[in-house]
Design a protein around this motif. Structure first.
Motif, PDB file in Angstrom:
ATOM      1  N   LEU A  32       0.825  -1.205   0.000  1.00  0.00           N
ATOM      2  CA  LEU A  32       0.000   0.000   0.000  1.00  0.00           C
ATOM      3  C   LEU A  32       0.861   1.258   0.000  1.00  0.00           C
ATOM      4  O   LEU A  32       0.533   2.251  -0.667  1.00  0.00           O
ATOM      5  CB  LEU A  32      -0.931  -0.008   1.216  1.00  0.00           C
ATOM      6  CG  LEU A  32      -2.014  -1.101   1.216  1.00  0.00           C
ATOM      7  CD1 LEU A  32      -2.822  -1.034   2.495  1.00  0.00           C
ATOM      8  CD2 LEU A  32      -2.923  -0.959   0.004  1.00  0.00           C
ATOM      9  N   GLN A  33       1.964   1.231   0.746  1.00  0.00           N
ATOM     10  CA  GLN A  33       2.870   2.371   0.753  1.00  0.00           C
ATOM     11  C   GLN A  33       3.453   2.607  -0.642  1.00  0.00           C
ATOM     12  O   GLN A  33       3.604   3.740  -1.102  1.00  0.00           O
ATOM     13  CB  GLN A  33       4.003   2.151   1.768  1.00  0.00           C
ATOM     14  CG  GLN A  33       3.577   2.251   3.211  1.00  0.00           C
ATOM     15  CD  GLN A  33       3.266   3.688   3.608  1.00  0.00           C
ATOM     16  OE1 GLN A  33       3.772   4.633   3.050  1.00  0.00           O
ATOM     17  NE2 GLN A  33       2.407   3.846   4.605  1.00  0.00           N
ATOM     18  N   LYS A  34       3.772   1.546  -1.325  1.00  0.00           N
ATOM     19  CA  LYS A  34       4.358   1.651  -2.652  1.00  0.00           C
ATOM     20  C   LYS A  34       3.324   2.140  -3.672  1.00  0.00           C
ATOM     21  O   LYS A  34       3.606   3.013  -4.488  1.00  0.00           O
ATOM     22  CB  LYS A  34       4.914   0.287  -3.068  1.00  0.00           C
ATOM     23  CG  LYS A  34       5.952   0.340  -4.173  1.00  0.00           C
ATOM     24  CD  LYS A  34       6.633  -1.009  -4.316  1.00  0.00           C
ATOM     25  CE  LYS A  34       7.759  -0.922  -5.337  1.00  0.00           C
ATOM     26  NZ  LYS A  34       8.489  -2.214  -5.453  1.00  0.00           N
ATOM     27  N   GLU A  35       2.112   1.575  -3.615  1.00  0.00           N
ATOM     28  CA  GLU A  35       1.067   1.993  -4.544  1.00  0.00           C
ATOM     29  C   GLU A  35       0.647   3.438  -4.307  1.00  0.00           C
ATOM     30  O   GLU A  35       0.226   4.129  -5.234  1.00  0.00           O
ATOM     31  CB  GLU A  35      -0.147   1.072  -4.411  1.00  0.00           C
ATOM     32  CG  GLU A  35       0.059  -0.322  -4.977  1.00  0.00           C
ATOM     33  CD  GLU A  35       0.290  -0.299  -6.475  1.00  0.00           C
ATOM     34  OE1 GLU A  35      -0.548   0.255  -7.206  1.00  0.00           O
ATOM     35  OE2 GLU A  35       1.335  -0.820  -6.907  1.00  0.00           O
ATOM     36  N   GLY A  36       0.759   3.892  -3.051  1.00  0.00           N
ATOM     37  CA  GLY A  36       0.392   5.266  -2.734  1.00  0.00           C
ATOM     38  C   GLY A  36       1.336   6.294  -3.310  1.00  0.00           C
ATOM     39  O   GLY A  36       1.060   7.497  -3.238  1.00  0.00           O
ATOM     40  N   ARG A  37       2.438   5.848  -3.893  1.00  0.00           N
ATOM     41  CA  ARG A  37       3.406   6.771  -4.477  1.00  0.00           C
ATOM     42  C   ARG A  37       3.340   6.793  -6.005  1.00  0.00           C
ATOM     43  O   ARG A  37       4.290   7.203  -6.673  1.00  0.00           O
ATOM     44  CB  ARG A  37       4.818   6.400  -4.004  1.00  0.00           C
ATOM     45  CG  ARG A  37       5.090   6.874  -2.589  1.00  0.00           C
ATOM     46  CD  ARG A  37       6.324   6.217  -1.992  1.00  0.00           C
ATOM     47  NE  ARG A  37       6.706   6.824  -0.732  1.00  0.00           N
ATOM     48  CZ  ARG A  37       6.072   6.690   0.414  1.00  0.00           C
ATOM     49  NH1 ARG A  37       4.978   5.940   0.463  1.00  0.00           N
ATOM     50  NH2 ARG A  37       6.478   7.287   1.510  1.00  0.00           N
ATOM     51  N   ARG A  38       2.232   6.380  -6.548  1.00  0.00           N
ATOM     52  CA  ARG A  38       2.054   6.470  -8.002  1.00  0.00           C
ATOM     53  C   ARG A  38       1.747   7.897  -8.441  1.00  0.00           C
ATOM     54  O   ARG A  38       2.021   8.277  -9.579  1.00  0.00           O
ATOM     55  CB  ARG A  38       0.943   5.537  -8.469  1.00  0.00           C
ATOM     56  CG  ARG A  38       1.328   4.064  -8.397  1.00  0.00           C
ATOM     57  CD  ARG A  38       0.376   3.200  -9.179  1.00  0.00           C
ATOM     58  NE  ARG A  38       0.780   1.796  -9.134  1.00  0.00           N
ATOM     59  CZ  ARG A  38       1.663   1.246  -9.953  1.00  0.00           C
ATOM     60  NH1 ARG A  38       2.250   1.984 -10.877  1.00  0.00           N
ATOM     61  NH2 ARG A  38       1.969  -0.040  -9.851  1.00  0.00           N
ATOM     62  N   GLU A  39       1.144   8.686  -7.581  1.00  0.00           N
ATOM     63  CA  GLU A  39       0.829  10.069  -7.899  1.00  0.00           C
ATOM     64  C   GLU A  39       1.608  10.990  -6.969  1.00  0.00           C
ATOM     65  O   GLU A  39       1.603  10.806  -5.756  1.00  0.00           O
ATOM     66  CB  GLU A  39      -0.680  10.329  -7.753  1.00  0.00           C
ATOM     67  CG  GLU A  39      -1.551   9.481  -8.665  1.00  0.00           C
ATOM     68  CD  GLU A  39      -1.394   9.852 -10.129  1.00  0.00           C
ATOM     69  OE1 GLU A  39      -0.951  10.977 -10.411  1.00  0.00           O
ATOM     70  OE2 GLU A  39      -1.708   9.006 -10.981  1.00  0.00           O
ATOM     71  N   GLY A  40       2.274  11.974  -7.555  1.00  0.00           N
ATOM     72  CA  GLY A  40       3.009  12.953  -6.764  1.00  0.00           C
ATOM     73  C   GLY A  40       4.429  12.559  -6.414  1.00  0.00           C
ATOM     74  O   GLY A  40       5.129  13.316  -5.754  1.00  0.00           O
ATOM     75  N   PHE A  41       4.859  11.395  -6.826  1.00  0.00           N
ATOM     76  CA  PHE A  41       6.216  10.921  -6.570  1.00  0.00           C
ATOM     77  C   PHE A  41       6.851  10.508  -7.894  1.00  0.00           C
ATOM     78  O   PHE A  41       6.147  10.085  -8.825  1.00  0.00           O
ATOM     79  CB  PHE A  41       6.189   9.737  -5.595  1.00  0.00           C
ATOM     80  CG  PHE A  41       5.888  10.120  -4.176  1.00  0.00           C
ATOM     81  CD1 PHE A  41       6.905  10.356  -3.266  1.00  0.00           C
ATOM     82  CD2 PHE A  41       4.573  10.245  -3.749  1.00  0.00           C
ATOM     83  CE1 PHE A  41       6.628  10.698  -1.964  1.00  0.00           C
ATOM     84  CE2 PHE A  41       4.283  10.590  -2.437  1.00  0.00           C
ATOM     85  CZ  PHE A  41       5.309  10.817  -1.552  1.00  0.00           C
ATOM     86  N   PRO A  42       8.174  10.577  -7.997  1.00  0.00           N
ATOM     87  CA  PRO A  42       9.115  11.088  -7.014  1.00  0.00           C
ATOM     88  C   PRO A  42       9.005  12.603  -6.857  1.00  0.00           C
ATOM     89  O   PRO A  42       8.556  13.292  -7.769  1.00  0.00           O
ATOM     90  CB  PRO A  42      10.469  10.682  -7.598  1.00  0.00           C
ATOM     91  CG  PRO A  42      10.242  10.591  -9.052  1.00  0.00           C
ATOM     92  CD  PRO A  42       8.845  10.103  -9.215  1.00  0.00           C
ATOM     93  N   LEU A  43       9.412  13.090  -5.697  1.00  0.00           N
ATOM     94  CA  LEU A  43       9.362  14.521  -5.435  1.00  0.00           C
ATOM     95  C   LEU A  43      10.373  15.251  -6.315  1.00  0.00           C
ATOM     96  O   LEU A  43      11.360  14.675  -6.774  1.00  0.00           O
ATOM     97  CB  LEU A  43       9.653  14.780  -3.955  1.00  0.00           C
ATOM     98  CG  LEU A  43       8.700  14.117  -2.959  1.00  0.00           C
ATOM     99  CD1 LEU A  43       9.134  14.432  -1.537  1.00  0.00           C
ATOM    100  CD2 LEU A  43       7.267  14.567  -3.184  1.00  0.00           C
ATOM    101  N   GLU A  44      10.104  16.542  -6.551  1.00  0.00           N
ATOM    102  CA  GLU A  44      10.967  17.344  -7.408  1.00  0.00           C
ATOM    103  C   GLU A  44      11.393  18.616  -6.690  1.00  0.00           C
ATOM    104  O   GLU A  44      10.658  19.151  -5.863  1.00  0.00           O
ATOM    105  CB  GLU A  44      10.245  17.713  -8.708  1.00  0.00           C
ATOM    106  CG  GLU A  44       9.850  16.531  -9.570  1.00  0.00           C
ATOM    107  CD  GLU A  44       9.182  16.950 -10.860  1.00  0.00           C
ATOM    108  OE1 GLU A  44       9.111  18.176 -11.106  1.00  0.00           O
ATOM    109  OE2 GLU A  44       8.744  16.082 -11.624  1.00  0.00           O
ATOM    110  N   GLU A  45      12.572  19.093  -7.044  1.00  0.00           N
ATOM    111  CA  GLU A  45      13.040  20.391  -6.573  1.00  0.00           C
ATOM    112  C   GLU A  45      12.312  21.485  -7.348  1.00  0.00           C
ATOM    113  O   GLU A  45      11.576  21.233  -8.298  1.00  0.00           O
ATOM    114  CB  GLU A  45      14.551  20.510  -6.786  1.00  0.00           C
ATOM    115  CG  GLU A  45      15.384  19.497  -6.017  1.00  0.00           C
ATOM    116  CD  GLU A  45      15.530  19.832  -4.543  1.00  0.00           C
ATOM    117  OE1 GLU A  45      14.915  20.829  -4.101  1.00  0.00           O
ATOM    118  OE2 GLU A  45      16.237  19.105  -3.834  1.00  0.00           O
ATOM    119  N   ASP A  46      12.525  22.746  -6.943  1.00  0.00           N
ATOM    120  CA  ASP A  46      11.880  23.863  -7.618  1.00  0.00           C
ATOM    121  C   ASP A  46      12.256  23.939  -9.091  1.00  0.00           C
ATOM    122  O   ASP A  46      11.468  24.393  -9.923  1.00  0.00           O
ATOM    123  CB  ASP A  46      12.243  25.183  -6.931  1.00  0.00           C
ATOM    124  CG  ASP A  46      11.586  25.318  -5.565  1.00  0.00           C
ATOM    125  OD1 ASP A  46      10.626  24.574  -5.310  1.00  0.00           O
ATOM    126  OD2 ASP A  46      12.039  26.152  -4.766  1.00  0.00           O
TER     127      ASP A  46
END
Length: 276
Positions: A32-46
């Motif tokens: 669930l933790q892994k599937e929850g990172r399909r949207e909005g991840f990976p994070l990006e710098e400015d």
């Protein structure tokens, strides 16, 4: 003497089931933790560079959705937005606000931003485009007790006439009007062609209003029309147009809504900056 359920002298069935439950529960939480990172991840710098989030927590393969209609039978989730935005940082440090470097309404930044949704219509259950103009949907028509905006002048935020309503686009699935089609050639701003104006950003003032219904007094002719306070009359020519004259895609819908939404801030200089 043998104990009931004992596997060895130290492990029995209940203990083994408990261990299996722990393993299952840990795997479920990890999944669930892994599937929850399909949207909005990976994070990006400015500046758009990606922050390493470790492959352990990011899904290796995109999720594939099977669709019944449209040119593609399979659509992958989570495509990364790689558009170059016409923005610059106000200050050099991280978390600084950005300001537009060009025409923010045309560039789609700030409140005029939009998502790159699928460049295809919103399909109905029978495989047809949901949103269509009335000229192609003879079974739909405005309610008799409502004002029919067709033929009415469209006034921009500056009070000038941007054009005349030539048709209404309806959502056949929701039985609602979504857009009016504005003929810019009949306006005062010198525009050409036709653009779509969302119902969300307009107000129809006609003879069938509440005041006229209660009093029997018809409104003054100069008040009758479609009024828009989001953009000026001359800015209607910049509204994103549809590729097909009788069809609108999901991406085009977002682009048009973003343009009018951006006008709430960028259409006039006095709307920029603090109010006090």
């Amino acid at each position: 003497m043998n104990e009931v359920g004992a596997i060895t002298g130290y492990i029995d069935v209940a203990q083994l089931v408990l261990y299996l439950f722990w393993i299952f529960f840990f795997g479920l939480v990890f999944y669930l933790q892994k599937e929850g990172r399909r949207e909005g991840f990976p994070l990006e710098e400015d500046d758009g560079t990606m922050i390493d989030q470790s492959w352990v927590w990011i899904p290796e393969k995109p999720k594939v959705f099977k669709v019944k209609y449209g040119p593609h039978k399979e659509i992958e989730s989570g495509p990364r937005d790689t558009r170059k935005l016409a923005l610059k940082k106000v200050f050099p440090w991280a978390g600084s606000p950005f300001e537009p470097t060009g025409d923010p309404m045309a560039d789609g930044v700030g409140p005029a931003s939009y998502a790159e949704r699928g460049d295809h219509p919103d399909w109905s259950v029978d495989g047809e485009a949901k949103i269509k103009p009335l000229r192609e949907t003879p079974d739909f028509f405005p309610a008799g007790e409502d004002n029919d905006p067709r033929g009415m002048k469209v006034f921009g935020a500056d009070g000038l006439v941007a054009g005349v309503v030539s048709d209404i686009w309806v959502d056949k699935g929701e039985y609602l009007g979504r857009y009016v089609e504005v003929d810019l050639s009949k306006g005062e701003a010198g525009g050409e062609g036709a653009v779509l104006l969302p119902f969300n950003f307009m107000r129809v003032k006609g003879p069938k209003n509440i005041f006229a219904t209660l009093t029997g007094i018809e409104p003054m002719e100069r008040d009758i029309g479609v009024h828009v306070d989001a953009i000026r009359a001359d800015q209607f020519s910049g509204v994103p147009k549809t590729k097909k004259p009788n069809e609108i895609t999901l991406r085009e819908e977002d682009m048009i809504m973003g343009y009018f939404g951006g006008g709430k801030l960028y259409a006039m200089p006095e709307r920029m900056g603090p109010l006090i």
